[in-house]
Design a protein around this motif. Structure first.
Motif, PDB file in Angstrom:
ATOM      1  N   LEU A   1     -10.664 -21.998 -15.163  1.00 34.52           N
ATOM      2  CA  LEU A   1     -11.391 -20.756 -15.431  1.00 34.52           C
ATOM      3  C   LEU A   1     -12.805 -21.052 -15.912  1.00 34.52           C
ATOM      4  O   LEU A   1     -13.772 -20.408 -15.473  1.00 34.52           O
ATOM      5  CB  LEU A   1     -10.645 -19.933 -16.481  1.00 34.52           C
ATOM      6  CG  LEU A   1     -11.375 -18.720 -17.042  1.00 34.52           C
ATOM      7  CD1 LEU A   1     -11.660 -17.701 -15.949  1.00 34.52           C
ATOM      8  CD2 LEU A   1     -10.570 -18.087 -18.176  1.00 34.52           C
ATOM      9  N   GLU A   2     -12.937 -22.016 -16.798  1.00 32.50           N
ATOM     10  CA  GLU A   2     -14.266 -22.392 -17.296  1.00 32.50           C
ATOM     11  C   GLU A   2     -15.172 -22.808 -16.138  1.00 32.50           C
ATOM     12  O   GLU A   2     -16.334 -22.396 -16.069  1.00 32.50           O
ATOM     13  CB  GLU A   2     -14.149 -23.551 -18.293  1.00 32.50           C
ATOM     14  CG  GLU A   2     -13.755 -23.137 -19.688  1.00 32.50           C
ATOM     15  CD  GLU A   2     -13.807 -24.297 -20.659  1.00 32.50           C
ATOM     16  OE1 GLU A   2     -14.335 -24.125 -21.767  1.00 32.50           O
ATOM     17  OE2 GLU A   2     -13.307 -25.392 -20.305  1.00 32.50           O
ATOM     18  N   GLU A   3     -14.634 -23.621 -15.250  1.00 32.36           N
ATOM     19  CA  GLU A   3     -15.428 -24.115 -14.127  1.00 32.36           C
ATOM     20  C   GLU A   3     -15.854 -22.974 -13.206  1.00 32.36           C
ATOM     21  O   GLU A   3     -17.014 -22.905 -12.770  1.00 32.36           O
ATOM     22  CB  GLU A   3     -14.628 -25.169 -13.349  1.00 32.36           C
ATOM     23  CG  GLU A   3     -15.481 -26.038 -12.456  1.00 32.36           C
ATOM     24  CD  GLU A   3     -14.765 -27.308 -12.039  1.00 32.36           C
ATOM     25  OE1 GLU A   3     -14.724 -27.567 -10.823  1.00 32.36           O
ATOM     26  OE2 GLU A   3     -14.255 -28.027 -12.919  1.00 32.36           O
ATOM     27  N   ILE A   4     -14.941 -22.065 -12.926  1.00 28.90           N
ATOM     28  CA  ILE A   4     -15.265 -20.902 -12.092  1.00 28.90           C
ATOM     29  C   ILE A   4     -16.344 -20.053 -12.757  1.00 28.90           C
ATOM     30  O   ILE A   4     -17.274 -19.568 -12.090  1.00 28.90           O
ATOM     31  CB  ILE A   4     -14.000 -20.065 -11.831  1.00 28.90           C
ATOM     32  CG1 ILE A   4     -13.066 -20.822 -10.874  1.00 28.90           C
ATOM     33  CG2 ILE A   4     -14.353 -18.701 -11.229  1.00 28.90           C
ATOM     34  CD1 ILE A   4     -11.724 -20.147 -10.673  1.00 28.90           C
ATOM     35  N   ALA A   5     -16.227 -19.877 -14.069  1.00 32.87           N
ATOM     36  CA  ALA A   5     -17.219 -19.087 -14.804  1.00 32.87           C
ATOM     37  C   ALA A   5     -18.597 -19.735 -14.739  1.00 32.87           C
ATOM     38  O   ALA A   5     -19.621 -19.048 -14.613  1.00 32.87           O
ATOM     39  CB  ALA A   5     -16.783 -18.916 -16.255  1.00 32.87           C
TER      40      ALA A   5
ATOM     41  N   PHE B   1     -19.723 -21.566 -12.292  1.00 33.97           N
ATOM     42  CA  PHE B   1     -20.225 -21.357 -10.936  1.00 33.97           C
ATOM     43  C   PHE B   1     -20.793 -19.942 -10.769  1.00 33.97           C
ATOM     44  O   PHE B   1     -21.845 -19.754 -10.155  1.00 33.97           O
ATOM     45  CB  PHE B   1     -19.102 -21.556  -9.905  1.00 33.97           C
ATOM     46  CG  PHE B   1     -18.580 -22.953  -9.794  1.00 33.97           C
ATOM     47  CD1 PHE B   1     -19.343 -24.045 -10.149  1.00 33.97           C
ATOM     48  CD2 PHE B   1     -17.287 -23.185  -9.314  1.00 33.97           C
ATOM     49  CE1 PHE B   1     -18.858 -25.338 -10.043  1.00 33.97           C
ATOM     50  CE2 PHE B   1     -16.801 -24.473  -9.196  1.00 33.97           C
ATOM     51  CZ  PHE B   1     -17.580 -25.552  -9.563  1.00 33.97           C
ATOM     52  N   ILE B   2     -20.082 -18.963 -11.310  1.00 34.85           N
ATOM     53  CA  ILE B   2     -20.466 -17.567 -11.112  1.00 34.85           C
ATOM     54  C   ILE B   2     -21.627 -17.150 -11.998  1.00 34.85           C
ATOM     55  O   ILE B   2     -22.571 -16.478 -11.550  1.00 34.85           O
ATOM     56  CB  ILE B   2     -19.251 -16.646 -11.366  1.00 34.85           C
ATOM     57  CG1 ILE B   2     -18.136 -16.955 -10.357  1.00 34.85           C
ATOM     58  CG2 ILE B   2     -19.655 -15.166 -11.259  1.00 34.85           C
ATOM     59  CD1 ILE B   2     -16.831 -16.205 -10.636  1.00 34.85           C
ATOM     60  N   HIS B   3     -21.582 -17.553 -13.280  1.00 30.82           N
ATOM     61  CA  HIS B   3     -22.624 -17.157 -14.239  1.00 30.82           C
ATOM     62  C   HIS B   3     -23.140 -18.368 -15.020  1.00 30.82           C
ATOM     63  O   HIS B   3     -22.959 -18.458 -16.234  1.00 30.82           O
ATOM     64  CB  HIS B   3     -22.080 -16.117 -15.219  1.00 30.82           C
ATOM     65  CG  HIS B   3     -21.842 -14.774 -14.625  1.00 30.82           C
ATOM     66  ND1 HIS B   3     -22.869 -13.971 -14.152  1.00 30.82           N
ATOM     67  CD2 HIS B   3     -20.685 -14.081 -14.412  1.00 30.82           C
ATOM     68  CE1 HIS B   3     -22.353 -12.844 -13.683  1.00 30.82           C
ATOM     69  NE2 HIS B   3     -21.043 -12.887 -13.813  1.00 30.82           N
TER      70      HIS B   3
ATOM     71  N   TYR C   1     -25.955 -23.589 -18.183  1.00 26.53           N
ATOM     72  CA  TYR C   1     -25.695 -24.665 -17.241  1.00 26.53           C
ATOM     73  C   TYR C   1     -26.500 -24.437 -15.974  1.00 26.53           C
ATOM     74  O   TYR C   1     -26.719 -23.308 -15.546  1.00 26.53           O
ATOM     75  CB  TYR C   1     -24.216 -24.741 -16.883  1.00 26.53           C
ATOM     76  CG  TYR C   1     -23.378 -25.507 -17.880  1.00 26.53           C
ATOM     77  CD1 TYR C   1     -23.273 -26.889 -17.812  1.00 26.53           C
ATOM     78  CD2 TYR C   1     -22.706 -24.827 -18.900  1.00 26.53           C
ATOM     79  CE1 TYR C   1     -22.513 -27.584 -18.732  1.00 26.53           C
ATOM     80  CE2 TYR C   1     -21.931 -25.518 -19.823  1.00 26.53           C
ATOM     81  CZ  TYR C   1     -21.844 -26.899 -19.740  1.00 26.53           C
ATOM     82  OH  TYR C   1     -21.085 -27.582 -20.653  1.00 26.53           O
ATOM     83  N   ALA C   2     -26.917 -25.534 -15.375  1.00 25.96           N
ATOM     84  CA  ALA C   2     -27.630 -25.461 -14.095  1.00 25.96           C
ATOM     85  C   ALA C   2     -26.875 -26.319 -13.095  1.00 25.96           C
ATOM     86  O   ALA C   2     -27.129 -27.518 -12.958  1.00 25.96           O
ATOM     87  CB  ALA C   2     -29.064 -25.950 -14.255  1.00 25.96           C
ATOM     88  N   TYR C   3     -25.911 -25.710 -12.412  1.00 24.84           N
ATOM     89  CA  TYR C   3     -25.113 -26.442 -11.430  1.00 24.84           C
ATOM     90  C   TYR C   3     -25.873 -26.573 -10.124  1.00 24.84           C
ATOM     91  O   TYR C   3     -26.488 -25.638  -9.653  1.00 24.84           O
ATOM     92  CB  TYR C   3     -23.802 -25.707 -11.167  1.00 24.84           C
ATOM     93  CG  TYR C   3     -22.693 -26.146 -12.085  1.00 24.84           C
ATOM     94  CD1 TYR C   3     -21.923 -27.265 -11.791  1.00 24.84           C
ATOM     95  CD2 TYR C   3     -22.432 -25.445 -13.253  1.00 24.84           C
ATOM     96  CE1 TYR C   3     -20.906 -27.665 -12.621  1.00 24.84           C
ATOM     97  CE2 TYR C   3     -21.410 -25.844 -14.101  1.00 24.84           C
ATOM     98  CZ  TYR C   3     -20.654 -26.952 -13.784  1.00 24.84           C
ATOM     99  OH  TYR C   3     -19.643 -27.349 -14.622  1.00 24.84           O
TER     100      TYR C   3
END
Length: 349
Positions: free
Chosen positions: A323-327, A329-331, A337-339
């Motif tokens: 869930l953290e990783e998906i969050a 990516f989305i926001h 964070y700058a993915y």
């Protein structure tokens, strides 16, 4: 003189009842109050004090009963556990992980060939087959007192029930994952540990909700697999609920369960973010050669691959890490964070 004798007698009752009970320091307060009260009130007060002391004594000596325990599994079946399980066969990696987190891994004697967490979990345990095809004979040889499976194992239920009690665990969202962690905690007598795990998970979820609560909803497409078509997760799946919690809007929320969708449908719904599984069967750069290159997500370079597919595919405690990783990516702006996207923007390809 008579009044003095009554007071002395009542004081002795309080003194001895205090010795019988829990050595409470509240007794002196009661012995001094009758001096200023009438005789009937003295008797009533002391009677309540003696009764209360006896009640506490009975409560402290009553032993709790945990077993036999009857629970309702995901199929609505009533399953009775007669005593604390000591030999458990786990038919799914998510179940093994849950038992590990609640401190009951020492009870597990059989796991699948797909179990890989915690590291080395297969060592010293019998492999009972794959996730979807357990070996009934091997399971029986382990003489388990409990078998825990998923909806994948319903077709084996009759044979498994001849070996030991069987619990089917099939959560559809993160709230049901919480519920099952607590239930399994009760089953294996690790309820307090289970509550601790759930509280930890809820803390992560609430932090994500707080940070994304004021952000605009982002249209998300989750690509599970490209084998035989484009497979995604719809309503009623935990991936759908993860996208929602993370501040996204699943573009296929209107379909039920795990579904195959066409590339034309994906392009028409135009996701702003595409997240795909590491086991999707396609490389990020290869997606640029598909119709998905026409989506806003690819044009802006916002296609991401999850670091560990198991974090989002296994309904257990580690799902909050997915869930953290998906969050992120989305926001990413909500978490500072700058993915960097795993697929290049296709507009210039």
């Amino acid at each position: 003189m008579r009044k003095l004798l009554i007071v002395t007698f009542l004081a002795l009752i309080v003194f001895f009842s205090g010795c019988i009970g829990s050595n409470s320091s509240a007794t002196p307060t009661t012995t001094t109050s009758p001096v200023t009260q009438s005789q009937p009130k003295e008797v009533t007060t002391e009677t309540k004090t003696v009764t209360q002391t006896q009640t506490v004594t009975v409560t402290m000596t009553r032993a709790p009963t945990h077993y036999p325990l009857t629970i309702t599994d995901s199929l609505g079946r009533k399953v009775t556990i007669k005593k604390e399980p000591q030999r458990i066969v786990s038919l799914a990696p998510s179940i093994t992980e849950t038992l590990y987190f609640i401190g009951a891994l020492d009870k597990v004697v059989g796991v699948t060939s797909f179990d890989d967490f915690p590291p080395g979990v297969q060592k010293g345990r019998t492999i009972i087959g794959g996730f979807s095809g357990p070996n009934i004979e091997v399971i029986a040889s382990l003489k388990p007192d409990l078998i825990i499976g998923t909806s994948m194992h319903i077709k084996y239920l009759d044979k498994l029930e001849q070996i030991a009690p069987v619990i089917i665990v099939d959560p559809k969202n993160i709230d049901e994952i919480y519920e099952w962690i607590i239930k399994l905690g009760k089953v294996v007598n690790r309820e307090e540990e289970a509550k601790g795990v759930v509280n930890y998970m809820k803390a992560i979820v609430e932090d994500i909700k707080t940070k994304t609560s004021n952000a605009s909803k982002v249209k998300v497409f989750f690509l599970l697999s490209t084998y035989g078509g484009y497979w995604t997760a719809g309503k009623g799946t935990f991936i759908d609920s993860l996208i929602s919690i993370a501040g996204g809007e699943n573009i296929f929320h209107d379909v039920e369960g795990w579904k195959q969708v066409s590339p034309e449908e994906i392009v028409a719904r135009d996701p702003e973010v595409i997240i795909f599984s590491a086991h999707a069967g396609i490389k990020p750069e290869d997606l640029c050669k598909t119709p998905l290159a026409e989506t806003t997500a690819f044009k802006n370079g916002r296609a991401y691959m999850v670091s560990d597919d198991n974090l989002v595919s296994r309904p257990g405690p580690r799902i909050v890490l997915g869930l953290e990783e998906i969050a992120y990516f989305i926001h990413p702006e909500a978490f500072n964070y700058a993915y960097q996207a795993k697929a290049a923007a296709c507009a210039s390809s």
